[in-house]
Structure formats: structure tokens, C-alpha cells
Design a protein around this motif. Sequence first.
Motif, PDB file in Angstrom:
ATOM      1  N   TYR A 225      14.110  -0.314   0.803  1.00 48.54           N
ATOM      2  CA  TYR A 225      14.029   1.057   1.315  1.00 48.54           C
ATOM      3  C   TYR A 225      13.442   2.061   0.325  1.00 48.54           C
ATOM      4  N   ILE A 226      13.759   1.895  -0.953  1.00 44.87           N
ATOM      5  CA  ILE A 226      13.374   2.965  -1.880  1.00 44.87           C
ATOM      6  C   ILE A 226      12.004   2.726  -2.490  1.00 44.87           C
ATOM      7  N   ARG A 227      11.690   1.476  -2.825  1.00 50.64           N
ATOM      8  CA  ARG A 227      10.419   1.223  -3.508  1.00 50.64           C
ATOM      9  C   ARG A 227       9.256   1.018  -2.550  1.00 50.64           C
ATOM     10  N   ARG A 228       9.563   0.709  -1.290  1.00 50.92           N
ATOM     11  CA  ARG A 228       8.445   0.400  -0.386  1.00 50.92           C
ATOM     12  C   ARG A 228       7.832   1.630   0.254  1.00 50.92           C
ATOM     13  N   GLU A 229       6.585   1.477   0.666  1.00 53.01           N
ATOM     14  CA  GLU A 229       5.896   2.515   1.437  1.00 53.01           C
ATOM     15  C   GLU A 229       6.380   2.438   2.880  1.00 53.01           C
ATOM     16  N   PRO A 230       6.350   3.561   3.577  1.00 55.45           N
ATOM     17  CA  PRO A 230       6.675   3.486   5.001  1.00 55.45           C
ATOM     18  C   PRO A 230       5.664   2.613   5.750  1.00 55.45           C
ATOM     19  N   GLU A 231       6.055   2.139   6.914  1.00 58.90           N
ATOM     20  CA  GLU A 231       5.185   1.283   7.714  1.00 58.90           C
ATOM     21  C   GLU A 231       3.937   2.062   8.158  1.00 58.90           C
ATOM     22  N   PRO A 232       2.784   1.372   8.267  1.00 60.29           N
ATOM     23  CA  PRO A 232       1.602   2.080   8.779  1.00 60.29           C
ATOM     24  C   PRO A 232       1.815   2.510  10.232  1.00 60.29           C
TER      25      PRO A 232
ATOM     26  N   THR B  55       5.624  10.810   6.102  1.00 59.45           N
ATOM     27  CA  THR B  55       5.679   9.348   6.042  1.00 59.45           C
ATOM     28  C   THR B  55       4.511   8.687   6.778  1.00 59.45           C
ATOM     29  N   VAL B  56       3.321   8.859   6.247  1.00 55.71           N
ATOM     30  CA  VAL B  56       2.157   8.142   6.789  1.00 55.71           C
ATOM     31  C   VAL B  56       1.579   7.317   5.659  1.00 55.71           C
ATOM     32  N   SER B  57       1.622   6.015   5.762  1.00 57.91           N
ATOM     33  CA  SER B  57       1.034   5.231   4.678  1.00 57.91           C
ATOM     34  C   SER B  57      -0.454   4.974   4.919  1.00 57.91           C
ATOM     35  N   ASN B  58      -0.862   4.873   6.194  1.00 63.40           N
ATOM     36  CA  ASN B  58      -2.296   4.683   6.485  1.00 63.40           C
ATOM     37  C   ASN B  58      -2.945   6.035   6.817  1.00 63.40           C
ATOM     38  N   ALA B  59      -2.736   6.996   5.900  1.00 62.94           N
ATOM     39  CA  ALA B  59      -3.163   8.370   6.171  1.00 62.94           C
ATOM     40  C   ALA B  59      -4.670   8.483   6.404  1.00 62.94           C
ATOM     41  N   ALA B  60      -5.465   7.706   5.660  1.00 60.74           N
ATOM     42  CA  ALA B  60      -6.918   7.843   5.803  1.00 60.74           C
ATOM     43  C   ALA B  60      -7.343   7.484   7.227  1.00 60.74           C
ATOM     44  N   GLU B  61      -6.760   6.411   7.747  1.00 62.40           N
ATOM     45  CA  GLU B  61      -7.123   5.971   9.092  1.00 62.40           C
ATOM     46  C   GLU B  61      -6.724   7.018  10.144  1.00 62.40           C
ATOM     47  N   ILE B  62      -5.517   7.568   9.974  1.00 63.88           N
ATOM     48  CA  ILE B  62      -5.040   8.557  10.951  1.00 63.88           C
ATOM     49  C   ILE B  62      -5.891   9.834  10.867  1.00 63.88           C
ATOM     50  N   ALA B  63      -6.255  10.220   9.639  1.00 65.28           N
ATOM     51  CA  ALA B  63      -7.086  11.417   9.464  1.00 65.28           C
ATOM     52  C   ALA B  63      -8.426  11.213  10.162  1.00 65.28           C
ATOM     53  N   GLU B  64      -8.974  10.025  10.026  1.00 68.20           N
ATOM     54  CA  GLU B  64     -10.262   9.747  10.655  1.00 68.20           C
ATOM     55  C   GLU B  64     -10.151   9.902  12.173  1.00 68.20           C
ATOM     56  N   TRP B  65      -9.056   9.381  12.709  1.00 66.47           N
ATOM     57  CA  TRP B  65      -8.854   9.510  14.155  1.00 66.47           C
ATOM     58  C   TRP B  65      -8.788  10.981  14.583  1.00 66.47           C
ATOM     59  N   LEU B  66      -8.068  11.784  13.803  1.00 68.58           N
ATOM     60  CA  LEU B  66      -7.932  13.203  14.153  1.00 68.58           C
ATOM     61  C   LEU B  66      -9.204  13.977  13.858  1.00 68.58           C
ATOM     62  N   ASN B  67     -10.157  13.318  13.252  1.00 66.02           N
ATOM     63  CA  ASN B  67     -11.357  13.994  12.772  1.00 66.02           C
ATOM     64  C   ASN B  67     -10.952  15.112  11.803  1.00 66.02           C
ATOM     65  N   ALA B  68     -10.053  14.734  10.887  1.00 63.79           N
ATOM     66  CA  ALA B  68      -9.430  15.727  10.015  1.00 63.79           C
ATOM     67  C   ALA B  68      -9.650  15.386   8.554  1.00 63.79           C
ATOM     68  N   ARG B  69      -9.610  16.404   7.716  1.00 66.00           N
ATOM     69  CA  ARG B  69      -9.570  16.146   6.283  1.00 66.00           C
ATOM     70  C   ARG B  69      -8.140  15.807   5.899  1.00 66.00           C
ATOM     71  N   LEU B  70      -8.033  14.986   4.872  1.00 62.60           N
ATOM     72  CA  LEU B  70      -6.716  14.501   4.485  1.00 62.60           C
ATOM     73  C   LEU B  70      -6.209  15.239   3.256  1.00 62.60           C
ATOM     74  N   VAL B  71      -4.998  15.773   3.325  1.00 59.99           N
ATOM     75  CA  VAL B  71      -4.357  16.328   2.138  1.00 59.99           C
ATOM     76  C   VAL B  71      -3.130  15.473   1.845  1.00 59.99           C
ATOM     77  N   GLU B  72      -3.197  14.753   0.732  1.00 63.33           N
ATOM     78  CA  GLU B  72      -2.087  13.889   0.361  1.00 63.33           C
ATOM     79  C   GLU B  72      -1.518  14.359  -0.960  1.00 63.33           C
ATOM     80  N   SER B  73      -0.253  14.076  -1.190  1.00 61.49           N
ATOM     81  CA  SER B  73       0.347  14.486  -2.457  1.00 61.49           C
ATOM     82  C   SER B  73       1.680  13.778  -2.606  1.00 61.49           C
ATOM     83  N   THR B  74       2.175  13.691  -3.823  1.00 64.87           N
ATOM     84  CA  THR B  74       3.521  13.145  -4.012  1.00 64.87           C
ATOM     85  C   THR B  74       4.444  14.222  -4.563  1.00 64.87           C
ATOM     86  N   TRP B  75       3.922  15.446  -4.632  1.00 64.09           N
ATOM     87  CA  TRP B  75       4.666  16.556  -5.220  1.00 64.09           C
ATOM     88  C   TRP B  75       5.808  17.020  -4.324  1.00 64.09           C
ATOM     89  N   ARG B  76       6.989  17.133  -4.901  1.00 68.10           N
ATOM     90  CA  ARG B  76       8.129  17.644  -4.132  1.00 68.10           C
ATOM     91  C   ARG B  76       8.755  18.771  -4.947  1.00 68.10           C
TER      92      ARG B  76
END
Length: 723
Positions: free
Chosen positions: A403-410, A177-198
Amino acid sequence: MNLNGKPGKLLDCLGIRKLYPPQEKTVEEGLLKGRNLLVATPTASGKTLVAALAIASQVERGVSKAFYTVPLRSIAFEKKAFFEAVGRCLGYRVETIVGDLEVPERKLARADIIISTYEKMDSIIRKNPDYLSEISVGVIDELHYISDPKRGPIVELIVSALKYRAPQIQLLGLSATVSNAAEIAEWLNARLVESTWRPVPLLQGVYKDGVIRYANNREEPVSQKTGVPTLDLVIHASRKGGQSIVFVQSRRKAVSLARKIAVKHALLNYDRKTSKEAAHKLLESTDKTELSQLLSNLVSKGVAFHHAGLSNQQRTLVENAFRNQAINVIVATPTLAAGVNLPARYVIIDEYVRFEEGYRTPISVSEYKQLAGRAGRPGYDETGYAIIVARPSDDVEDLVDYYIRREPEPLTSKLANRRVLRIILLALIASGLARRPDGIDRLIMNTLYAHQSQSKAVIGFIVKESLRDLEKWDMVTRSNDLYGPTRLGLLTSLLYLDPLSSRFIAENLRRKPLKNSFGILHLVSMTDDAQVVRVQRRDIEELYRVIDERYSDLIVTPEKYIDEEARYLQAVKTALLLEDWINEVAMDEIESKYNVGPGDVSSIVETSVWLVYSVSRISKLFPETQELSSYTRTLEERLKYGVKEEVLELTRIKGVGRVRARLLYQHGYKSVAELRKASIEDLVRIPTIGYIVAREILGQLGVNVEGMSEKEKKEREGILSYT
Ligand SMILES: Nc1ncnc2c1ncn2[C@@H]1O[C@H](COP(=O)(O)OP(=O)(O)OP(=O)(O)O)[C@@H](O)[C@H]1O
Ligand SMILES: [Mg+2]
């Protein structure tokens, strides 16, 4: 994708033939080459295995180490089991530190994989052991906790300290549940792997008036048999052959709802033979308290509650009974909220609103997604269902949208607050992690706080100011550009106190070292670390009367606090509540007298136990307050149990709380010595004491309790056959 070397061997050991698509992506992004990664993929998408693969490829036995840190004990125990299997396969030594389970430093120094809660990791970092620099992989599971006002700063400290002490470390952040994943990845100095696959699809819906309304607009009728919506849903799920986890917000509700469900157990699908066995096992192998008797009784009917009041062993037994279908329904508080794998086809959210400091607050979207994500875990069901139970006044469509349609909070840093910052700065200096201004600066600049803030100059300024405060308050000293902790500073950091609180305590006690329980309870309730009760308008007159009447008991008198009337009066009201508690006033009476919700009293008490303990430690530091130390130790114990001093001795016996201690006392058992003379039959005549408890009490005191009367045998049978 075929993996070689140790990662390949790991998959063989675990019997995993193919990586999930998001897992493949992590390998493509450099997982096995030491890259930092933020893995922001859905619940149940296999993030744990990603971490294990990195560990397998990075950790050299006995040379380097991995850390895996999690927010909840339930997750820690699940990861412990998993990584112990990994350890057996790859020859790693695994250590787990959780809550009160202390592991000696020596063992940690030798471990290859260390699993811990965030708090334990934080306490390791504060000791600053040499092996911190040997860490080659650091995993922060459930990274979205970084946004939590209480736990978030700890996560930031962990990440920043690891980066500082082990610059070569591979950091892995995991979260669904990270909606601002790009920003957090930048902070970690990390590459981002995102997906919606379950791996298992999750259908989400809202239930009201006999109909489940799914987000895909499908509707499903539920027969309304019982008048209790959640109960109807549980029966519906069970009829369709699924197991459910029901989420509620308080321990009390978990127990009461589990009881309601158990009444209808004839309608549930569960394996009746294994449930009887599980019930027996619970009774036989864990502490024999009222709670475990009740739990065992419910388990024999296919139902359990699960909350932080259960022992680790009880929780594990409940979770295992759910896994082998002895239990059909678990009613849980959010202790099971994230990260765990249980075979729930249905997650039913009975309450999405919780009491927080006296206010009703809906849970966040992120928390909802985490709860929902416990349904439909791989290997168990084809589809998972997550259903929110609407309240009568709710609009179903609103809930679906929210709850269901929204993205989690940044995710946002919660470090941007003077109080948290000075606690962290003191921790850095006290632990020796950083003592020079440039080192401190570098560490702080590694935080998400610095990353998300507009100006580094502003942060530099705030850090300087906070350091100056610490110096002014006698927490640290500075010479030749090197900071060091004072004795009070060291103790403050060890006690996890706000420096402002410990300074407040030290100053006031040194001025007026008064041995008075009300005065001390009021003193600690005035600190920023206290948890206090709210004052209503109608309380004010009475509170001023108390202040007048008990003026000589007060250590902190009101004159200086004219401008902080609310703070002062809240502290008086809280001290009165705590005083009632240690004078054995009944819990329900306290709740109604002070207008506090269920659970509030216990958390207010818990906080004050810590603060009064702190008072006793602080008072040892100064000659003028030294005498207070043992007085406050007794006060601390009284607070812990909620009793007068005369029964304190009895409460030290396991299974004897404030109510039983008082009853024992009234029946003539005023000390442990007198209690030793009692027999089991004597004790069961006392209300609230049954055979199980009587045996437990006397057994501990070394009394011979072998043999069973006919009456006892009959009653024991009764516990398990009772329906
Ligand atoms: N490649 C795979 N093949 C088969 N099963 C797998 C694979 N990877 C993981 N699993 C299984 O999937 C389940 C879920 O994995 P895991 O607990 O790691 O999910 P998660 O992504 O961490 O979810 P959450 O966000 O809820 O914590 C586990 O039971 C795990 O054994
Ligand atoms: Mg997980």
C-alpha cells in the motif's frame, strides 16, 4: 507570482498570499489562458483553488458558466461552501445539485457555477438543455473515478458530451492518484501538471502488536491498554494531542466501533464543554430518531460515527464539531474517503478489506492513498499520519510494500463492455445529444474507451452492432439516417435501466400479466440489473422444490432456462429473500437464512425497489399490462419498508419503520386515524418508542404535544448525562 484581474481578486478574498508550487505550475502551463489541464498532484496540494482560478478568469457573469462535478456528496457540500464564498467575492451565482435536492432547470440556466455529483451532471446532460453550450470551464474532480466499474462510464459520458456540446470548453481533470497521467492527459487533450509536493508531510505506517512501523523504517511503540488495536491507536493519537478519522467498511462497524471508543472517552482529549453543546445541538436540530439519540450521546463523549445513513444536516454538524475539536475521533465509512478537508492528524485504517458480492476484497492502492490523504490537511497540523491496522495473520512488511510503496493502479476505461455501451448509446439518442450515426460516432470516439483501444474500426463495429440491437429490441427506430427513441426506449433511459432488462420485463409481462408478488420479484431478479444472492450447492434441492410448488406463481417459468440454471436459481433464491422481507421476517433471520453479509440485504432491497418501480412504469405503456401498474406500486412500497400491506399506512409516518409499525399495529394502532387518538404516555409504553420518537410521531399527525411530564423531563436529562 502576482495574479491580476479576477484571479488576483479571488486570492485577496480568500486571504491567500502565495500560490503553492504545483499551483504556480498550472498557471505556467496556461491555466488562465483556457488550456485543458490534468492536475495530478498529491492530496491536500490545493487543486480546488486551481479550478477556482480558472473559473475566475474564464467565466463571464451571465454569459458563460462553469461546472464542477464530484463523486461524493460530502465533497459536493464542501465545494458548495467554498464556491459560495468565491461567488460572494466575484458576484457569481452558485447552484448545487446533489442527491434528492432538486434544483429547477430555470435556476441552473441562470447559474454561473454549478456544483454537482457525477450522477446529477449525467442527468442534466441527458436532458440536453441549451445552456450546455455556454459552459466555458468543466471541472472533473477526483478523476480517478473513471476507473470505477460503476461510476467510470458516467465520467466518460460527461467528458465526451461536454467536449461535443461545448467544443470551446476548458476541461480540468483533478486527481491525486493517477499513475498513467500522460496517457490520461493525452485523452483529455490537456497539458499535464504533475508533482509530489505536499504542503504538509504525510508519514505512513502499519500497526501491529504495539508497534507502528513507518515506511521510513522508524518504529513507534503504542501502549496496549484495551485489547482492541484500533482503540489503542486512537488513545495514543489523542494523548499526543491529535484528532483521528478511523475508516471502516460498513455502517454497522462504524457505529459499533464508535461505541467502543466512547466507553474509553475518559482517556481522550476533547473540549468537554463544546462537545456537550454539539450533542445538544444534534438532538435539537435534527430528526429525533434512535440514530440521532445515539449519535448525540456519543458526541457528548467526543466521538462520532459518519456514514451514508446520516442526514446532510447531521453530517455537517459532526464535521463542524470535529473542526472545533468538540469531537476527537470520527469513525467513518468511505463516504469521507476523498476530497474533504478535516483536521485529522491521524488517519487510522481499521479495515482494508471489504465484502464485495460475498468475497473479501482488499481495497485498491488508489483508494488507500485517498483515505491516507485525509490526514495532515493544511492549516491544521504540521505533519499527518496514516496508519493501517494489520490483522493478526498479516505480514507488516508486505502491507508497507503493497500500500505505501506502490503506485496507484493505472486508470482504465470501463466502457469496453456491451452492456454499458448500449446504455450510453440509448442515452445519447433518447436525450437528443446525438441522433445521427456520424454524431454518435464522434461522441464515442471522444471517450477514454476509444482512446485506450487498439482499433477504431473495432469500436465502430461494436457501436453499429449495439445500435442494431437497440433497434431490434424496440428501443430506437431509424429513418433517413436519424435515430429516435421509442416510448419504451425513452422510459428505459429515464429509468437508467439496461435496455436488455426493460425488454425482458416488457416481453414477459405482456405474455403473462400476472398479479403475483413472488412472480414479479422473480421476474425482476432475472434481469441483468438485479442484485442477487449466491446459490450454494446445498440450496439447490430446496430451490427446485420451491419451483415445483409455486410453479403457477411464476411469470418466467424454467423451461427456457435449462442452460442458465445458475441465473434462474439465483433469481428464485433472491425472490424468496425479498418475499421474506415484505412479510416482515426479522433482518438477522434473513441474513442467516440466506447467508448474506450485513448491508447486503439493504442493497438487494434498494435495487429491487428501483426495478419494481420500473415494472410499474413499463406496464403503463401497454394495454395488456396496464392493470399491473397500481399493483406493483403497492409492491414497491412494501419493498421499501419491508412490511405487509396492512401496516403500510403506518410506515409512511417519519420515524416509523417496519419494526415500530408492527408494534404499533399489535398495540391496537392499526391506522393513522387510531394513532391520532393516542397520547405521548400511551406511546412510550410500546417497546422501541421513547419520548423523542413519540413526540415526533404525534407532532406529524397534528396532535397537540405541548407540555412535558416529570417523567419525560427526567429521561431527557438522562440522555445527555448518561456515561
Ligand atoms: N496557496 C494556498 N495557500 C494556503 N492554503 C491553501 C492554498 N491552496 C490551497 N490551500 C488550502 O489547502 C487545503 C487543501 O486544498 P484542496 O482541498 O484543494 O486539496 P486537494 O489538492 O483537492 O486534495 P485532495 O486530492 O485530497 O482532494 C484547503 O484547505 C485549502 O484552503
Ligand atoms: Mg480535492
